[in-house]
Design a protein around this motif. Structure first.
Motif, PDB file in Angstrom:
ATOM      1  N   PRO A 187       0.807  -1.224   0.000  1.00  0.00           N
ATOM      2  CA  PRO A 187       0.000   0.000   0.000  1.00  0.00           C
ATOM      3  C   PRO A 187       0.839   1.273   0.000  1.00  0.00           C
ATOM      4  N   ILE A 189      -8.623  -2.446  -0.762  1.00  0.00           N
ATOM      5  CA  ILE A 189      -9.717  -1.915   0.055  1.00  0.00           C
ATOM      6  C   ILE A 189     -10.819  -2.957   0.191  1.00  0.00           C
ATOM      7  N   GLN A 239      -1.191  -5.647   6.362  1.00  0.00           N
ATOM      8  CA  GLN A 239      -1.732  -4.511   7.101  1.00  0.00           C
ATOM      9  C   GLN A 239      -1.484  -3.240   6.301  1.00  0.00           C
ATOM     10  N   TRP A 240      -2.470  -2.353   6.299  1.00  0.00           N
ATOM     11  CA  TRP A 240      -2.305  -1.084   5.589  1.00  0.00           C
ATOM     12  C   TRP A 240      -1.053  -0.357   6.048  1.00  0.00           C
ATOM     13  N   ASP A 241      -1.001  -0.107   7.322  1.00  0.00           N
ATOM     14  CA  ASP A 241       0.096   0.696   7.862  1.00  0.00           C
ATOM     15  C   ASP A 241       1.290  -0.212   8.150  1.00  0.00           C
ATOM     16  N   PRO A 279      -8.252   2.206   4.059  1.00  0.00           N
ATOM     17  CA  PRO A 279      -7.012   2.484   4.796  1.00  0.00           C
ATOM     18  C   PRO A 279      -7.240   3.585   5.829  1.00  0.00           C
TER      19      PRO A 279
END
Length: 201
Positions: free
Chosen positions: A74, A125, A177-179, A131
């Motif tokens: 991402p 998504i 994980q996004w972050d 996110p």
């Protein structure tokens, strides 16, 4: 990449080339050969880390576009500064590919029929939910594409059942994980219940 414990596929590759040479062309004083598919060996040996041609030092802040399209994390797509954590995302995607026999994300844009970052992001998504806004705010990317119907990993995974399925999905969830700050480190991943169960001799 995996080592090959079955030399017969290499012998067949060589024999096929002798009997039916691959097309080639000469351009700029170089000969360029068309690729020939290598059969899947009956036995694979241990994985081999390879292709460090695009490697960079992780201590520095990076924003450049890296990673093969289907493995892009991402932060790379959103043009958020990235570091080593993108490799953890890659591992999660690669494990899915090896285990499920297909890509978790393909990024094919329904409007253009080819890979586009916006389509890849829309697939993320659909899988992970939106996110975190503070994460997106650190980047510069604008998508402008509808989000596909949400299908969680537990529904997409079709090879396992029961606790093995639950543990596998939880293992992937630690990487996808996004972050990047929320992804486990490789050292932490080595302690994962599913991985330990399937790597013990």
């Amino acid at each position: 990449m995996f080592g090959i414990d079955d030399p017969s596929v290499l012998e067949k590759f060589e024999q096929d080339e002798l009997e039916h040479p691959t097309p080639r062309k000469e351009t700029g004083g170089r000969i360029i050969y068309q690729s020939r598919e290598l059969q899947m060996p009956s036995r694979l040996s241990a994985p081999v880390l390879c292709d460090f041609g695009s490697s960079v030092w992780g201590e520095e802040e990076h924003r450049e576009d890296v990673q093969p399209d289907v493995y892009r994390s991402p932060e790379v797509i959103l043009e958020v500064p990235w570091s080593y954590e993108i490799d953890v995302w890659n591992i999660g995607c690669a494990i899915w590919d090896m285990f499920e026999g297909g890509h978790l994300f393909d990024g094919t844009d329904p409007e253009h029929g080819v890979y586009r970052s916006r389509a890849h992001l829309a697939e993320m998504i659909a899988l992970l939910g939106p996110p975190p806004p503070e994460f997106v705010a650190r980047g510069e990317f604008q998508a402008g594409i509808p989000i596909p119907r949400s299908i969680p990993l537990t529904d997409r995974e079709t090879n396992l059942e029961g606790s093995d399925k639950r543990m596998f999905v939880e293992f992937l969830d630690k990487m996808l994980q996004w972050d990047p700050k929320n992804r486990q480190t490789p050292k932490q991943l080595l302690q994962d219940e599913w991985l330990r169960k399937h790597t013990q001799s």
